[in-house]
Write an enzyme that holds these catalytic residues in place. Structure first.
Site, PDB file in Angstrom:
ATOM      1  CD  GLU A  17      40.144  29.426  42.607  1.00  0.00           C
ATOM      2  OE1 GLU A  17      41.157  29.418  43.317  1.00  0.00           O
ATOM      3  OE2 GLU A  17      40.106  29.996  41.491  1.00  0.00           O
ATOM      4  CG  ASP A  38      35.498  30.136  38.438  1.00  0.00           C
ATOM      5  OD1 ASP A  38      35.812  29.074  39.012  1.00  0.00           O
ATOM      6  OD2 ASP A  38      35.834  31.265  38.871  1.00  0.00           O
TER       7      ASP A  38
END
Length: 499
Positions: free
Chosen positions: A145, A78
């Site tokens: 994350e 991400d």
């Protein structure tokens, strides 16, 4: 023409551009997760994709390396998806538009996602080829994350055999990260009811700040647009009767917000010893707006003076002001919201006594929104000292209690404690010195990486984090250094061969 044309290493930049063509902001990783799983299937690689989208891809050791200890390579899929106000790209649905500027790869009007797309690109380029020498490789790519390390927290480590982890989520070449802060996200939610009121509906905007990563760049003392908005509203409320209609600001709790807005309804104002109310028919629109603009102009000058070169382009302005009748939070409850917003601290709270120049404890109010009958403030808390992290969260809980707000703590993750003895780090330093004839810098950082969570799950895991040079991560001016990407790639290949 693809932006990667003539860029080296070509296979790494090929996969990086593939990644950039798939929307993969935090919370929107289904597409990139499916792409990774498909990559593994097409190459008959052992792989695992869990229910939230984490992907583990395993490649056996090359001939001659079968008896060598396996190595885990790790990063996250991400990115912090931010864009400039005038950028037309829908980052939830569209890919990025890449371009090269000198030695830097960038995205037109948006963040680039070098943090941490380059880890994924390195991993895929390595697994795609049979020409490199390496022990068993376990590539671990996690989701989300950037919003609390949710992927690493949920990861099933059962398929993993490696006790050596090379994390690829660092942004400075030649820096070997060996420790980081722990953190958590704190959400303050203040429920409210609305009533119909008459007054002057105004949009007050703060923009032009530099923003940045709330871990790596928090020590630069850049302005926080959400906190400056709270200060602005508090100053206005001293002479104006304010009803809040909506508040918004920031893009992620771990990105220092560069802009924020307030939509407020002014129902009265103070002029000398007199206070005028619109409901009493004693209201001067001209006088009220003049007071509003004068106060904002004065505060804007103060902000520019205080922030100096850190955020010299900060703009505080009244975008619009018109007579209106709207559903808003009444004056007394709006004052509670304003006081809460004005009292939340931000930035560095303590410096480390163990390592000079290292931030120990900080917080960043990074998200502000109004929806479904409540105002929400998302705050990133970080500290390398667990008790200090808990104490700061406790302070926020106390503030929430006094304001009548609800508080939710999510994404709590442990810090990564520096280890004096690290065979992996020793070998990495040795290879680096052989290649570049200088010593790398060993350091801990205030930002969070997933090594702490993974080390908590896998006893005796030996971790080091590396990566190529990047700049302005988590902003629309993010850049990935092309030559540094190539150097780190060759270093990684030499390291895996040596391991």
């Amino acid at each position: 023409m693809r932006a990667r044309s003539n860029l080296e290493p070509g296979d790494v930049f090929y996969f990086f551009e593939e990644i950039c063509s798939i929307p993969h902001g935090s919370g929107n990783t289904d597409g990139i997760s499916s792409y990774l799983a498909c990559f593994a299937r097409q190459r008959d690689l052992e792989h695992y994709q869990d229910g939230i989208g984490n992907v583990v891809i395993i490649k056996d050791a090359t001939p001659g390396y079968e008896n060598h200890e396996p190595v885990m390579l790790q990063g996250h899929m991400d990115m912090v998806a931010v864009k400039k106000p005038d950028c037309p790209i829908d980052m939830a649905k569209e890919g990025l538009k890449l371009f090269v500027e000198g030695d830097w790869l960038m995205a037109d009007g948006t963040s680039l996602g070098g943090d941490d797309g380059i880890a994924v690109a390195y991993g895929l380029a390595l697994l795609d080829s049979n020409k490199y020498k390496h022990p068993r490789i376990e590539l671990v790519i996690t989701v989300d994350e950037e919003v609390g390390m949710d992927g690493a927290r949920a990861l099933d480590v059962t398929p993993l055999k490696a006790k050596r982890l090379i994390n690829l989520d660092s942004e400075e070449e030649g820096i070997f990260l060996s420790g980081c802060a722990g953190g958590a996200r704190v959400n303050l939610n203040l429920a409210h009811e609305t009533q119909k009121r008459k007054g002057i509906l105004c949009e007050v905007s703060i923009a032009g700040l530099k923003g940045g990563h709330s871990g790596e760049e928090i020590k630069k003392e850049r302005g926080n647009a959400i906190c400056l908005l709270g200060r602005t509203l508090y100053k206005l409320s001293e002479r104006l009767d304010i009803c809040i209609k909506a508040l918004e600001g920031g893009v992620a709790d771990n990105a220092i917000p560069s802009q924020a807005k307030a939509y407020i309804l002014i129902t009265g104002y103070e002029n000398g010893d007199n206070r005028y109310k619109i409901m009493q028919g004693e209201f001067s629109e001209q006088g009220c707006v003049a007071l509003l603009r004068h106060t904002c102009e004065k505060l804007g000058r103060e902000f520019r003076s205080e922030l100096s070169d850190k955020d010299a382009d900060v703009k505080l302005e009244v975008v619009s002001a018109k007579l209106s009748e709207d559903m808003v939070i009444e004056e007394q409850n709006s004052k509670k919201v304003i006081c809460l917003l004005n009292s939340i601290p931000h930035g560095v709270q303590a410096m480390s006594s163990a390592m000079e120049g290292l931030v120990e404890t900080s917080l960043n109010p990074g998200l502000l929104s109004t929806s479904n009958g409540q105002i929400s403030i998302g705050i990133s808390v970080r500290s390398s000292v667990e008790s200090s992290k808990k104490a700061l969260i406790g302070k926020l809980k106390s503030m929430a209690y006094l304001a009548g707000a609800q508080i939710e703590v999510t994404g709590d993750y442990p810090g990564w404690t520096y280890k004096k003895d690290s065979p992996l780090r020793d070998k990495m330093v040795e290879i680096y010195e052989e290649m570049y004839h200088e010593k790398p810098v060993i350091k801990a950082i205030h930002a969070g990486v997933e090594c702490g969570l993974l080390a908590h799950k896998i006893p005796e895991l030996d971790c080091v984090s590396i990566g190529p040079d990047m700049r302005n991560i988590h902003t629309a001016d993010e850049g990935l250094c092309i030559s540094s990407t190539e150097r780190v790639w060759h270093y990684l290949l030499s390291l895996l061969e040596a391991l």
